[in-house]
Enzyme design. Sequence first.
Site, PDB file in Angstrom:
ATOM      1  N   ARG A   1      20.011  62.138  21.670  1.00 13.21           N
ATOM      2  CA  ARG A   1      19.466  60.924  21.081  1.00 13.21           C
ATOM      3  C   ARG A   1      20.386  60.478  19.948  1.00 13.21           C
ATOM      4  NH1 ARG A   1      16.276  58.296  24.512  1.00 13.21           N
ATOM      5  NH2 ARG A   1      14.530  59.566  25.270  1.00 13.21           N
TER       6      ARG A   1
ATOM      7  N   ALA B   1      10.504  60.364  30.333  1.00 10.89           N
ATOM      8  CA  ALA B   1       9.880  59.146  29.815  1.00 10.89           C
ATOM      9  C   ALA B   1      10.783  57.953  30.057  1.00 10.89           C
ATOM     10  CB  ALA B   1       9.590  59.298  28.319  1.00 10.89           C
TER      11      ALA B   1
ATOM     12  N   LEU C   1      10.917  53.217  29.495  1.00  7.11           N
ATOM     13  CA  LEU C   1      10.340  51.976  29.000  1.00  7.11           C
ATOM     14  C   LEU C   1       9.618  51.196  30.092  1.00  7.11           C
ATOM     15  CD1 LEU C   1      13.295  50.639  26.813  1.00  7.11           C
ATOM     16  CD2 LEU C   1      11.279  51.924  26.053  1.00  7.11           C
TER      17      LEU C   1
ATOM     18  N   GLU D   1      10.259  57.397  36.550  1.00  3.14           N
ATOM     19  CA  GLU D   1      10.966  58.143  35.509  1.00  3.14           C
ATOM     20  C   GLU D   1      10.990  59.633  35.813  1.00  3.14           C
ATOM     21  OE1 GLU D   1      12.761  56.879  33.202  1.00  3.14           O
ATOM     22  OE2 GLU D   1      12.178  54.814  33.615  1.00  3.14           O
TER      23      GLU D   1
ATOM     24  N   GLU E   1      14.622  61.504  36.209  1.00  2.00           N
ATOM     25  CA  GLU E   1      15.069  62.448  35.184  1.00  2.00           C
ATOM     26  C   GLU E   1      14.942  63.905  35.602  1.00  2.00           C
ATOM     27  OE1 GLU E   1      13.314  61.497  31.414  1.00  2.00           O
ATOM     28  OE2 GLU E   1      14.341  59.560  31.311  1.00  2.00           O
TER      29      GLU E   1
ATOM     30  N   GLU F   1      21.545  60.199  30.498  1.00  2.00           N
ATOM     31  CA  GLU F   1      20.840  60.970  31.514  1.00  2.00           C
ATOM     32  C   GLU F   1      21.781  61.841  32.348  1.00  2.00           C
ATOM     33  OE1 GLU F   1      18.385  58.451  33.849  1.00  2.00           O
ATOM     34  OE2 GLU F   1      17.042  57.950  32.189  1.00  2.00           O
TER      35      GLU F   1
END
Length: 218
Positions: A70, A82, A84, A99, A103, A148
Amino acid sequence: MSDDAAPGTHTFDTVGSELLYSGAIVALRRDRVVMPDGHVANREVVEHHGAVAVLALDDDGRVVLIRQYRHPVATRLLELPAGLLDIDGEDPLTAAKRELAEETGLAADEWSVLVDVALSPGFTDEALRVFLATGLRDTDRPAPEHEEADLELVRLTVEEAVRAALAGEIVNATAVAGVFALAAARASGAPLRPADAPWPGQPTAFLRRKAAERSGQD
């Protein structure tokens, strides 16, 4: 507030609003809001997309976490899968399933709402819904992009995840909320909501703003 007004009954009317910034994932506006004493105060509001997260629990009772870089905090964090809600009209459950696949390469047979969270309501309308997913199975995973491409999958039992949060090893707010919500639901026997339960707190202001901006460019 008038002398006979009961606490908790004031209507905080917005009497003016000014857009200060509109970017790719957030917008910043300044609202003028009527306070209980009659004064009008400025309140800065960060508009953000809603989001969904998934606490995926495998058949061995382990939580599927991702370790992701991050940039704002310049470190990798243990998180729940997670993403958006940045597609107009997309159902939150549909987004959560996407998602999870993107992921982790997993799909799930059983879904329910675990917890809804207003992440920092003092300055942003950002909110997220955490789903519980069980009955996991492998599925196709699209080629990852950007951060990712560096994701690491980590599986912890619920008890290990709780201890990791208390030890400061899981600090992502979404993951902390999801892990403790599951632990509390198990301890209390509280029923979970169905996966399609209403979500009155889902933010839509930023999505509407971006749609209006695109329409103005046509």
